[in-house]
Design a protein around this motif. Sequence first.
Motif, PDB file in Angstrom:
ATOM      1  N   GLU A 259       0.377   5.268   9.702  1.00 39.93           N
ATOM      2  CA  GLU A 259      -0.878   6.255   9.920  1.00 39.93           C
ATOM      3  C   GLU A 259      -2.002   5.504   9.146  1.00 39.93           C
ATOM      4  O   GLU A 259      -1.879   5.561   7.947  1.00 39.93           O
ATOM      5  N   ALA A 260      -2.836   5.024   9.828  1.00 44.65           N
ATOM      6  CA  ALA A 260      -4.034   4.425   9.224  1.00 44.65           C
ATOM      7  C   ALA A 260      -4.911   5.389   8.669  1.00 44.65           C
ATOM      8  O   ALA A 260      -5.249   6.430   9.221  1.00 44.65           O
ATOM      9  N   GLY A 261      -5.654   5.168   7.647  1.00 42.54           N
ATOM     10  CA  GLY A 261      -6.612   5.732   6.938  1.00 42.54           C
ATOM     11  C   GLY A 261      -7.839   6.430   7.935  1.00 42.54           C
ATOM     12  O   GLY A 261      -8.101   7.468   7.819  1.00 42.54           O
ATOM     13  N   ASN A 262      -8.366   5.512   8.862  1.00 38.02           N
ATOM     14  CA  ASN A 262      -9.237   5.582   9.795  1.00 38.02           C
ATOM     15  C   ASN A 262      -8.910   6.767  10.757  1.00 38.02           C
ATOM     16  O   ASN A 262      -9.487   7.226  11.689  1.00 38.02           O
ATOM     17  N   ASP A 263      -7.663   7.126  11.086  1.00 36.61           N
ATOM     18  CA  ASP A 263      -6.918   8.043  11.755  1.00 36.61           C
ATOM     19  C   ASP A 263      -7.131   9.583  11.084  1.00 36.61           C
ATOM     20  O   ASP A 263      -6.803  10.486  11.936  1.00 36.61           O
TER      21      ASP A 263
ATOM     22  N   THR B  33      -9.486  11.827   8.257  1.00 37.11           N
ATOM     23  CA  THR B  33     -10.588  11.935   7.334  1.00 37.11           C
ATOM     24  C   THR B  33     -10.123  12.220   5.937  1.00 37.11           C
ATOM     25  O   THR B  33     -11.155  12.092   5.272  1.00 37.11           O
ATOM     26  N   GLU B  34      -9.110  12.705   5.685  1.00 37.30           N
ATOM     27  CA  GLU B  34      -8.712  12.817   4.485  1.00 37.30           C
ATOM     28  C   GLU B  34      -8.175  11.722   3.484  1.00 37.30           C
ATOM     29  O   GLU B  34      -8.182  11.504   2.249  1.00 37.30           O
ATOM     30  N   PHE B  35      -8.237  10.404   4.382  1.00 36.56           N
ATOM     31  CA  PHE B  35      -7.925   8.986   3.686  1.00 36.56           C
ATOM     32  C   PHE B  35      -9.085   8.124   3.844  1.00 36.56           C
ATOM     33  O   PHE B  35      -9.847   8.186   4.653  1.00 36.56           O
ATOM     34  N   ALA B  36      -8.877   7.060   3.009  1.00 34.38           N
ATOM     35  CA  ALA B  36     -10.046   5.802   2.971  1.00 34.38           C
ATOM     36  C   ALA B  36      -9.349   5.039   4.241  1.00 34.38           C
ATOM     37  O   ALA B  36      -8.437   5.003   4.538  1.00 34.38           O
ATOM     38  N   SER B  37     -10.381   3.989   4.584  1.00 35.07           N
ATOM     39  CA  SER B  37     -10.100   3.114   5.437  1.00 35.07           C
ATOM     40  C   SER B  37      -9.119   2.018   5.337  1.00 35.07           C
ATOM     41  O   SER B  37      -8.470   1.631   6.069  1.00 35.07           O
ATOM     42  N   ASN B  38      -8.905   1.862   3.964  1.00 36.64           N
ATOM     43  CA  ASN B  38      -8.149   0.799   3.462  1.00 36.64           C
ATOM     44  C   ASN B  38      -6.529   1.495   3.118  1.00 36.64           C
ATOM     45  O   ASN B  38      -5.898   0.947   2.347  1.00 36.64           O
ATOM     46  N   GLN B  39      -6.392   2.805   3.387  1.00 39.60           N
ATOM     47  CA  GLN B  39      -5.320   3.541   2.804  1.00 39.60           C
ATOM     48  C   GLN B  39      -4.354   4.047   3.987  1.00 39.60           C
ATOM     49  O   GLN B  39      -4.857   4.261   5.320  1.00 39.60           O
ATOM     50  N   PHE B  40      -2.934   3.771   4.136  1.00 36.52           N
ATOM     51  CA  PHE B  40      -2.153   4.042   4.956  1.00 36.52           C
ATOM     52  C   PHE B  40      -1.044   4.841   4.450  1.00 36.52           C
ATOM     53  O   PHE B  40      -0.735   4.928   3.334  1.00 36.52           O
ATOM     54  N   GLN B  41      -0.195   5.476   5.453  1.00 40.51           N
ATOM     55  CA  GLN B  41       0.858   6.095   5.057  1.00 40.51           C
ATOM     56  C   GLN B  41       2.139   5.853   5.974  1.00 40.51           C
ATOM     57  O   GLN B  41       1.784   5.534   7.084  1.00 40.51           O
ATOM     58  N   GLY B  42       3.391   5.834   5.318  1.00 37.56           N
ATOM     59  CA  GLY B  42       4.470   5.539   6.210  1.00 37.56           C
ATOM     60  C   GLY B  42       5.064   6.926   6.368  1.00 37.56           C
ATOM     61  O   GLY B  42       5.422   7.533   5.431  1.00 37.56           O
ATOM     62  N   LEU B  43       5.280   7.268   7.819  1.00 38.08           N
ATOM     63  CA  LEU B  43       5.873   8.770   7.858  1.00 38.08           C
ATOM     64  C   LEU B  43       6.747   8.721   9.015  1.00 38.08           C
ATOM     65  O   LEU B  43       7.014   7.568   9.554  1.00 38.08           O
TER      66      LEU B  43
END
Length: 132
Positions: free
Chosen positions: A64-68, A70-80
Amino acid sequence: MSETVDADLYARTKALLEPGDIELAGCIVHTDLDGQQDLEMHELTVAANEVIADHAEKGETYIEAGNDDTEFASNQFQGLTLDDESFVWECQQLLRDGAFDLVFYYEADVDQEALADDLAALGNVDRVTQVP
């Protein structure tokens, strides 16, 4: 990269691992990718997702990309996880001293040494700094 910058990044990463809902560990993937190699940096993030998910034994994951969100920055990602969208890892992509560093956080119950070795074996990685 200077030792001062490395020490600062290590300290900041360590601070983000402070106790919370789950115990976290982390690593800093130092790359040889410069600021013009965004595509290669994203490909490395995808490859690291597979490595971390394998070590975490959580099953299939998506990023999941940060730009998806609003709680995350654009250069922040999560593996779910695909099954129930459980947390597997989080990453921040940082451009420092002209090269990208990828800072990953994940549950602390992985074999940190083996994970770091597998991440270091990916292309465009100079070294991996473990942050217990």
